[in-house]
Design a protein around this motif. Structure first.
Motif, PDB file in Angstrom:
ATOM      1  N   ASP A 291       0.821  -1.220   0.000  1.00  0.00           N
ATOM      2  CA  ASP A 291       0.000   0.000   0.000  1.00  0.00           C
ATOM      3  C   ASP A 291       0.860   1.278   0.000  1.00  0.00           C
TER       4      ASP A 291
ATOM      5  N   HIS B 243      -1.923  -3.097   7.101  1.00  0.00           N
ATOM      6  CA  HIS B 243      -2.136  -2.961   5.662  1.00  0.00           C
ATOM      7  C   HIS B 243      -2.052  -4.309   4.952  1.00  0.00           C
TER       8      HIS B 243
ATOM      9  N   GLY C 227      -4.681   1.219  -1.296  1.00  0.00           N
ATOM     10  CA  GLY C 227      -4.952  -0.090  -1.875  1.00  0.00           C
ATOM     11  C   GLY C 227      -4.897  -0.116  -3.392  1.00  0.00           C
TER      12      GLY C 227
ATOM     13  N   THR D 205      -1.482  -0.715  -4.658  1.00  0.00           N
ATOM     14  CA  THR D 205      -1.081  -2.112  -4.518  1.00  0.00           C
ATOM     15  C   THR D 205      -1.593  -2.924  -5.692  1.00  0.00           C
TER      16      THR D 205
END
Length: 262
Positions: free
Chosen positions: A41, A70, A101, A104
């Motif tokens: 993240d 996370h 997020g 990611t």
């Protein structure tokens, strides 16, 4: 024996490479390293971070890993399409830019971002999400993520321990609830705690090495050492060496003592 610890990496693989290089220069390739979680993240290369950690583990490096909040949010989205956590007081979604997020998923080829959020009882949820110019539902996004993310990465996230301990040290992501034995701690506290922990001067029996609460630089508080130096917000990732009860930060010039209260 010298031990090493690395705090919150947050998807910054180049910073991880630098930290590993500093540790290698100080302690050699067989250095025992404790990683304190929040591998994913905010930064651009969560996939690269997990690739490096898994490769090191599989090569037999004496590395130990803790789970961060996370990492659990990432895992829960993959498993159950969850985007919220009860410990986020603001109610923000994992896809909010503050949590990261979307970056990611982008590191796995799912380039996109939330196009809007709905608020329900103070909890933020996705209204729409766009990937490569196409609007997708949360269920579609989760399916695409499960297809894109290697099984080895998913298994790594699932299997992460909540803490590690030695005779003199406790390694954990966020911290401990004071007065509760280590093996009776609540998982949410180990991953999220701040209130009741950061202001506590209690003796926890061993020195606690943790991250989670971002600072501008690691700090020694006597009963605990916070090594989250804010890499998730653009600061350098600062590894620490622990030897004979002393803590040292590492940089290109070598070791610098980290004293209590400084």
């Amino acid at each position: 024996m010298t031990l090493y610890a690395v705090g919150d990496i947050h998807g910054f693989s180049a910073q991880l490479d630098r930290a590993l290089g500093l540790i290698d220069a100080d302690g050699g390739p067989d250095a025992q390293i404790y990683f304190l979680g929040d591998y994913t993240d905010r930064g651009p290369d969560s996939r690269g971070v997990l690739d490096r950690l898994i490769a090191g583990r599989d090569a037999g490096r004496p590395w130990k890993f803790c789970k961060g909040n996370h990492d659990r949010m990432f895992q829960r989205f993959l498993e159950a399409e969850a985007e919220n956590d009860d410990r986020i007081g603001s109610g923000k979604s994992w896809f909010h830019r503050a949590l990261g997020g979307s970056r990611t998923l982008g590191s796995y080829g799912l380039d996109g971002e939330a196009q809007g959020f709905l608020m329900n009882g103070g909890v933020e949820t996705l209204a729409s999400y766009e990937v490569d110019g196409r609007s997708v539902s949360k269920a579609e996004l989760a399916r695409a993520a499960r297809d894109a993310i290697p099984e080895a990465h998913r298994t790594f996230l699932e299997d992460l321990p909540l803490f590690h301990e030695t005779d003199d040290l406790i390694f954990v992501h966020a911290g401990l609830r004071p007065g509760i034995p280590l093996h009776e701690q609540d998982e949410d506290d180990l991953l999220w705690i701040r209130k009741g922990w950061l202001e506590s001067s209690a003796d926890h029996g061993r020195l606690v090495i943790h991250g989670h609460t971002a600072l501008d630089f690691p700090a020694h508080h006597g009963n605990r050492v916070n090594i989250d130096g804010g890499a998730g917000f653009g600061n350098p990732l600062v590894p620490v060496a622990i030897e004979g009860g002393s803590i040292f930060t590492l940089d290109e010039d070598g070791r610098t003592p980290l004293e209590p209260g400084r």
